[in-house]
Design a protein around this motif. Structure first.
Motif, PDB file in Angstrom:
ATOM      1  N   LEU A   1       0.833  -1.207   0.000  1.00 57.20           N
ATOM      2  CA  LEU A   1       0.000   0.000   0.000  1.00 57.20           C
ATOM      3  C   LEU A   1       0.868   1.259   0.000  1.00 57.20           C
ATOM      4  N   VAL A   2       1.880   1.265   0.835  1.00 55.43           N
ATOM      5  CA  VAL A   2       2.780   2.424   0.894  1.00 55.43           C
ATOM      6  C   VAL A   2       3.516   2.578  -0.430  1.00 55.43           C
ATOM      7  N   PHE A   3       4.038   1.465  -0.961  1.00 51.09           N
ATOM      8  CA  PHE A   3       4.789   1.532  -2.215  1.00 51.09           C
ATOM      9  C   PHE A   3       3.910   1.999  -3.380  1.00 51.09           C
ATOM     10  N   ALA A   4       2.722   1.422  -3.531  1.00 54.85           N
ATOM     11  CA  ALA A   4       1.840   1.783  -4.650  1.00 54.85           C
ATOM     12  C   ALA A   4       1.348   3.225  -4.546  1.00 54.85           C
ATOM     13  N   SER A   5       1.342   3.775  -3.347  1.00 56.67           N
ATOM     14  CA  SER A   5       0.931   5.168  -3.165  1.00 56.67           C
ATOM     15  C   SER A   5       1.918   6.147  -3.794  1.00 56.67           C
ATOM     16  N   ILE A   6       3.178   5.771  -3.824  1.00 54.90           N
ATOM     17  CA  ILE A   6       4.204   6.677  -4.351  1.00 54.90           C
ATOM     18  C   ILE A   6       4.021   6.938  -5.846  1.00 54.90           C
ATOM     19  N   PRO A   7       3.936   5.907  -6.704  1.00 56.29           N
ATOM     20  CA  PRO A   7       3.692   6.219  -8.112  1.00 56.29           C
ATOM     21  C   PRO A   7       2.320   6.854  -8.350  1.00 56.29           C
ATOM     22  N   CYS A   8       1.335   6.516  -7.516  1.00 55.37           N
ATOM     23  CA  CYS A   8       0.019   7.149  -7.651  1.00 55.37           C
ATOM     24  C   CYS A   8       0.146   8.657  -7.450  1.00 55.37           C
ATOM     25  N   ALA A   9       0.917   9.054  -6.434  1.00 51.12           N
ATOM     26  CA  ALA A   9       1.133  10.480  -6.174  1.00 51.12           C
ATOM     27  C   ALA A   9       1.919  11.142  -7.301  1.00 51.12           C
ATOM     28  N   CYS A  10       2.696  10.363  -8.019  1.00 52.62           N
ATOM     29  CA  CYS A  10       3.522  10.897  -9.119  1.00 52.62           C
ATOM     30  C   CYS A  10       2.798  10.944 -10.455  1.00 52.62           C
ATOM     31  N   THR A  11       1.517  10.650 -10.479  1.00 51.90           N
ATOM     32  CA  THR A  11       0.750  10.651 -11.727  1.00 51.90           C
ATOM     33  C   THR A  11       0.899  11.973 -12.472  1.00 51.90           C
ATOM     34  N   GLY A  12       0.932  13.060 -11.772  1.00 49.14           N
ATOM     35  CA  GLY A  12       1.044  14.372 -12.396  1.00 49.14           C
ATOM     36  C   GLY A  12       2.346  14.609 -13.124  1.00 49.14           C
ATOM     37  N   LEU A  13       3.335  13.773 -12.911  1.00 40.26           N
ATOM     38  CA  LEU A  13       4.629  13.931 -13.567  1.00 40.26           C
ATOM     39  C   LEU A  13       4.700  13.230 -14.923  1.00 40.26           C
ATOM     40  N   VAL A  14       3.655  12.484 -15.268  1.00 41.50           N
ATOM     41  CA  VAL A  14       3.632  11.756 -16.541  1.00 41.50           C
ATOM     42  C   VAL A  14       3.720  12.746 -17.702  1.00 41.50           C
ATOM     43  N   ASN A  15       4.596  12.430 -18.684  1.00 43.88           N
ATOM     44  CA  ASN A  15       4.735  13.317 -19.838  1.00 43.88           C
ATOM     45  C   ASN A  15       4.817  12.588 -21.171  1.00 43.88           C
ATOM     46  N   SER A  16       4.631  11.253 -21.148  1.00 44.19           N
ATOM     47  CA  SER A  16       4.686  10.479 -22.391  1.00 44.19           C
ATOM     48  C   SER A  16       3.964   9.155 -22.200  1.00 44.19           C
ATOM     49  N   ALA A  17       3.770   8.448 -23.309  1.00 46.27           N
ATOM     50  CA  ALA A  17       3.138   7.129 -23.243  1.00 46.27           C
ATOM     51  C   ALA A  17       3.998   6.165 -22.435  1.00 46.27           C
ATOM     52  N   THR A  18       5.306   6.268 -22.587  1.00 44.85           N
ATOM     53  CA  THR A  18       6.214   5.380 -21.859  1.00 44.85           C
ATOM     54  C   THR A  18       6.144   5.630 -20.357  1.00 44.85           C
ATOM     55  N   SER A  19       6.179   6.883 -19.954  1.00 46.34           N
ATOM     56  CA  SER A  19       6.117   7.173 -18.519  1.00 46.34           C
ATOM     57  C   SER A  19       4.765   6.761 -17.935  1.00 46.34           C
ATOM     58  N   LEU A  20       3.693   6.877 -18.712  1.00 46.75           N
ATOM     59  CA  LEU A  20       2.378   6.432 -18.258  1.00 46.75           C
ATOM     60  C   LEU A  20       2.367   4.920 -18.060  1.00 46.75           C
ATOM     61  N   ALA A  21       2.933   4.180 -19.008  1.00 52.91           N
ATOM     62  CA  ALA A  21       2.960   2.714 -18.910  1.00 52.91           C
ATOM     63  C   ALA A  21       3.798   2.261 -17.719  1.00 52.91           C
ATOM     64  N   VAL A  22       4.960   2.874 -17.511  1.00 52.67           N
ATOM     65  CA  VAL A  22       5.822   2.505 -16.387  1.00 52.67           C
ATOM     66  C   VAL A  22       5.129   2.840 -15.058  1.00 52.67           C
ATOM     67  N   LEU A  23       4.549   4.017 -14.979  1.00 55.34           N
ATOM     68  CA  LEU A  23       3.843   4.434 -13.775  1.00 55.34           C
ATOM     69  C   LEU A  23       2.718   3.457 -13.447  1.00 55.34           C
ATOM     70  N   ARG A  24       1.945   3.093 -14.444  1.00 52.76           N
ATOM     71  CA  ARG A  24       0.810   2.205 -14.207  1.00 52.76           C
ATOM     72  C   ARG A  24       1.255   0.793 -13.845  1.00 52.76           C
ATOM     73  N   PHE A  25       2.410   0.370 -14.344  1.00 58.30           N
ATOM     74  CA  PHE A  25       2.954  -0.934 -13.945  1.00 58.30           C
ATOM     75  C   PHE A  25       3.167  -0.958 -12.435  1.00 58.30           C
ATOM     76  N   PHE A  26       3.790   0.089 -11.904  1.00 63.58           N
ATOM     77  CA  PHE A  26       4.075   0.121 -10.468  1.00 63.58           C
ATOM     78  C   PHE A  26       2.834   0.390  -9.629  1.00 63.58           C
ATOM     79  N   ILE A  27       1.914   1.208 -10.133  1.00 61.69           N
ATOM     80  CA  ILE A  27       0.642   1.388  -9.420  1.00 61.69           C
ATOM     81  C   ILE A  27      -0.114   0.059  -9.382  1.00 61.69           C
TER      82      ILE A  27
END
Length: 192
Positions: free
Chosen positions: A76-102
């Protein structure tokens, strides 16, 4: 300790779905802002599920070694970190990586079921598992309502749609982080 663990189990799973599905109602705005294709959105969806599947294989042995409470808290703590970083997404690749960790949040199903299986006798464990699994999964539907119909529109009243989707995921991240830390102190892994 049985009912406390029961409620902690379903609430943690519910919260994990709040983290995991928080981005889903925002994808239409993210697609517009970043100029993504439908294929890139689908790829991010696949990555989200892949993160869950990957970690579910890891979680079983972790539960056998440490119990359900500690891995549940960590994820829960770990998955919260990329969730909080959603606003930093700037490309399809960063979205895919972020969602993998979420997507790791979705793997909490293993701990949810393990926890109640350890706490209840064979006469009632099926009912307990069905209830915690069902109530936990309800988090996905509630997230669609809360994020898509309440929080995102509320955030849009004071800022642009882009700024709103870039900031609104902080809410489920804070909830997930708080629940993850709290669970360490208020529940038990097994009956004493």
């Amino acid at each position: 300790p049985h009912m406390r663990a029961f409620h902690c189990s379903w609430f943690c799973f519910f919260t994990a779905f709040f983290i995991w599905f928080a981005i889903a109602p925002l994808l239409a705005e993210i697609k517009i802002t970043l100029g993504l294709t439908k294929k890139e959105i689908w790829t991010s969806n696949i990555c989200s599920v892949a993160g869950t599947i990957f970690l579910r294989f890891v979680n079983g042995p972790l539960c056998d070694k440490y119990g359900a409470r500690i891995p549940m808290s960590i994820i829960l703590v770990f998955a919260s970190i990329p969730c909080a970083c959603t606003g930093l997404v700037n490309s399809a690749t960063s979205l895919a990586v972020l969602r993998f960790f979420i997507g790791f949040g979705g793997s909490t199903f293993v701990m949810c079921q393990y926890w109640t299986s350890r706490m209840f006798t064979k006469e009632v464990v099926g009912t307990a598992n069905a209830l915690v699994g069902g109530w936990g999964n309800l988090g996905g539907g509630v997230t669609e309502l809360v994020m898509g119909s309440m929080l995102f529109p509320l955030f849009k009243t004071g800022m642009s749609a882009e700024m709103a989707w870039r900031t609104v995921c902080i809410v489920p991240a804070v909830v997930g982080f708080t629940v993850g830390v709290t669970i360490l102190f208020i529940s038990d892994d097994a009956p004493k």
